[in-house]
Design an enzyme around this catalytic site. Structure first.
Site, PDB file in Angstrom:
ATOM      1  CE  LYS A 270       2.662 -14.027  -3.957  1.00  0.00           C
ATOM      2  NZ  LYS A 270       2.455 -12.776  -3.665  1.00  0.00           N
ATOM      3  NE  ARG A 344       7.614  -7.572   4.157  1.00  0.00           N
ATOM      4  CZ  ARG A 344       6.712  -6.635   4.066  1.00  0.00           C
ATOM      5  NH1 ARG A 344       6.048  -5.993   5.035  1.00  0.00           N
ATOM      6  NH2 ARG A 344       5.817  -6.487   2.925  1.00  0.00           N
TER       7      ARG A 344
HETATM    8  N1  BES Z   1       6.648 -11.430  -4.153  1.00  0.00           N
HETATM    9  C1  BES Z   1       5.677 -10.486  -3.818  1.00  0.00           C
HETATM   10  C2  BES Z   1       5.711  -9.041  -4.061  1.00  0.00           C
HETATM   11  C3  BES Z   1       5.329  -9.118  -5.865  1.00  0.00           C
HETATM   12  C4  BES Z   1       3.951  -8.831  -5.998  1.00  0.00           C
HETATM   13  C5  BES Z   1       6.305  -8.924  -6.731  1.00  0.00           C
HETATM   14  C6  BES Z   1       3.819  -8.556  -7.370  1.00  0.00           C
HETATM   15  C7  BES Z   1       5.924  -8.852  -8.007  1.00  0.00           C
HETATM   16  C8  BES Z   1       4.684  -8.620  -8.350  1.00  0.00           C
HETATM   17  C9  BES Z   1       5.990 -10.341  -2.306  1.00  0.00           C
HETATM   18  O1  BES Z   1       6.540 -11.505  -1.453  1.00  0.00           O
HETATM   19  C10 BES Z   1       4.522 -10.324  -1.737  1.00  0.00           C
HETATM   20  O2  BES Z   1       3.955 -11.203  -1.738  1.00  0.00           O
HETATM   21  N2  BES Z   1       4.043  -8.983  -1.127  1.00  0.00           N
HETATM   22  C11 BES Z   1       2.958  -8.935  -0.442  1.00  0.00           C
HETATM   23  C12 BES Z   1       3.133  -8.127   0.903  1.00  0.00           C
HETATM   24  C13 BES Z   1       1.860  -8.080   1.620  1.00  0.00           C
HETATM   25  C14 BES Z   1       1.618  -9.572   2.161  1.00  0.00           C
HETATM   26  C15 BES Z   1       2.301  -7.255   2.547  1.00  0.00           C
HETATM   27  C16 BES Z   1       2.135  -8.034  -1.460  1.00  0.00           C
HETATM   28  O3  BES Z   1       2.656  -7.352  -2.138  1.00  0.00           O
HETATM   29  O4  BES Z   1       1.077  -8.469  -1.666  1.00  0.00           O
HETATM   30 MG    MG Z   2       5.294 -13.059  -0.945  1.00  0.00          MG
END
Ligand code: BES
Ligand code: MG
Ligand code: ZN
Length: 493
Positions: A270, A344
């Site tokens: 991230k 997931r």
């Molecule tokens: N933990 C995140 C989702 C999230 C985002 C929770 C903002 C709380 C606040 C999850 O693991 C994630 O990173 N999801 C990605 C998925 C993408 C790579 C398809 C996302 O939402 O960007």
């Molecule tokens: Mg994630």
């Protein structure tokens, strides 16, 4: 097999620190309760004495809700509330406590009947208990104020016994929400998968049992997807199985939770600013821990299981990678296209584990901070709910209204499902097209739900409402414990 996790660090033992409120019901008229400040909820200033009316009108009491004014001449604390509906009553009492924390006042009294309306005691309690919440574990100066609360119930239509039961239940549930908030707010250096296992083990009592599996057992169970997510972390992954078994249960409910104690995104790292707050990625699991905390104190006629996948998504020489192909517990293979879609993968294995170990399931719900896309879709305050049963979703819509938790539903379709096709494995974990990301994530999970359970399953994406970096309604900055009140309304508590 019960493996008791030994604590590595003393600080893990530290008790979660929220303050429990002392609320007493009194069968006395409000004026007979001495030495307390009277809280008056004002729908209108119409019936006030002239000078007081003028004063309050000048500070917009008849125009805006949740203004506060303390009149030291008559020892009354006024709070404006233009509509006396449940959510507003909660916010009004929240604002009262938020205000009192900044004063020397430490005792208040509340008439349960005001403006010709008998307030619902659970709304008062929720507002007070959430107002009293503060997360100051890491502050050098703590706010340790104790506010005493008396509720005058002599005008109530209900018996004092009935009111006391409602008060106790509301206290148990709202304190369990604060319990969950403390877990979610706790930092990743202090809250690892093993800490989570310890929290779960601490909940064991006569009706609640707990099993914890470490990485060796996780691999033995064939849970390669979950294992891979946690493998770069120095903190060992834990699969936690909590069970609540009362005598003669009416139904069997399985709750599955994402417990990513920190989500760096893994090698699909991230950006710095979106990594901040990712301690919240354990919120789904923490909601389940909160539910069990309350179950230990309530009498609920359902058998309830909590399956938690506690892992830390890190980078390192041993990290799982984009291009890896992982085999989940049910034998299905997953091409990793993004290591940040880790939740997931964890849930896939946990869902399989749950369905293999627990027979004749009536409902299976998963709670997860799964996608930023669910925040985009609903704006951040609303849980995104998905599943195949309209009937079940309708039940959740009703529970949403009763609990005050906001939910919205997102629809599946076969075109989005096609985006999960992989050229080299049974499916990808993310598609190149990011639109509808909350739905594709849920469709991914659906591949791990057995046919017989398809209509018993719902997925709750709580990425938005579980943690907000702002004060809102009756919540302070940070974790909210979303899902607990909704769940208890769903089961009719
Ligand atoms: N933990 C995140 C989702 C999230 C985002 C929770 C903002 C709380 C606040 C999850 O693991 C994630 O990173 N999801 C990605 C998925 C993408 C790579 C398809 C996302 O939402 O960007
Ligand atoms: Mg994630
Ligand atoms: Zn995550």
């Amino acid at each position: 097999m019960l493996i008791v996790v030994k604590l590595e660090y003393d600080r893990i033992k530290e008790k979660l620190g929220f303050k429990i409120m002392n609320i007493q019901l009194l069968n006395k008229k409000i004026n007979e309760i001495n030495d307390s400040i009277e809280v008056v909820v004002l729908k209108t200033t119409k019936y006030l004495e002239k000078s007081e009316k003028k004063l309050l009108d000048n500070i917009f009491f008849s125009k805006e809700s949740f203004n506060i004014y303390f009149n030291s001449l008559n020892n009354r604390l006024y709070v404006s509330c233009l509509k006396l509906k449940s959510e507003n009553i909660k916010t009004a009492f929240f604002k009262v406590i938020e205000f009192l924390k900044k004063t020397k006042i430490n005792s208040i009294k509340i008439d349960i009947v005001q403006s010709n309306k008998e307030f619902d005691i659970s709304n008062i309690v929720e507002g007070l208990v959430f107002g009293n919440y503060s997360f100051d574990k890491y502050k050098s100066v703590k706010n340790s104020k104790n506010i005493e609360i008396f509720i005058s119930v002599s005008n109530s239509k209900k018996s004092i016994d009935e009111l006391q039961k409602l008060l106790d239940k509301a206290l148990i549930i709202s304190n369990s929400v604060n319990f969950t908030r403390d877990i979610v707010n706790t930092t990743p250096q202090d809250y690892t998968p093993k800490t989570m296992a310890q929290t779960a083990l601490n909940l064991v009592n006569k009706n609640i049992s707990c099993e914890v599996l470490g990485e060796v057992e996780i691999l033995k169970e064939g849970m390669n997807a979950m294992f891979s997510v946690g493998k770069a972390s120095i903190n060992e992954s834990q699969l936690i199985h909590l069970s609540y078994k009362p005598k003669n249960p009416k139904a069997k409910i399985v709750l599955v939770g994402k417990g990513v104690t920190y989500d760096t995104g893994g090698l699909s790292l991230k950006r710095g600013d979106s990594m901040v707050s990712m301690k919240c990625d354990k919120a789904g699991a923490s909601t389940i821990l909160g539910i069990f905390e309350a179950l230990g104190k309530l009498e609920i006629p359902f058998e309830i299981h909590g399956i938690i996948g506690a892992v830390e998504n890190m980078i390192g020489g041993n990290a799982y990678k984009p291009d890896d192909i992982l085999k989940a517990k049910n034998g299905k293979t997953i091409e990793v296209t993004n290591t940040d879609a880790e939740g997931r993968l964890v849930l896939a294995d946990c869902l399989c584990f749950a369905q293999e170990k627990i027979k004749d399931i009536d409902y299976i719900f998963d709670f997860a901070t799964l996608t930023g896309a669910s925040i985009m879709a609903f704006g951040g305050y609303t849980t995104a709910v998905m599943g195949y049963s309209e009937k079940l979703k309708n039940k959740i819509a009703k529970a949403s209204k009763k609990s005050g938790e906001l939910v919205g539903f997102l629809p599946f379709n076969e075109y989005l499902e096609k985006r999960l096709k992989s050229e080299v494995a049974d499916m990808v974990n993310t598609s190149a097209n990011k639109n509808g990301g909350a739905i594709t994530a849920s469709l991914f999970l659906s591949k791990f739900i057995e046919d017989k359970n398809k209509k018993k399953w719902l997925h709750f994406d709580i990425a938005g409402p579980s943690y907000r970096q702002e004060n809102w309604g009756y919540f302070y900055y940070g974790a909210t414990g979303v899902g607990i009140r909704l769940f208890f309304k769903f089961i009719g508590t």
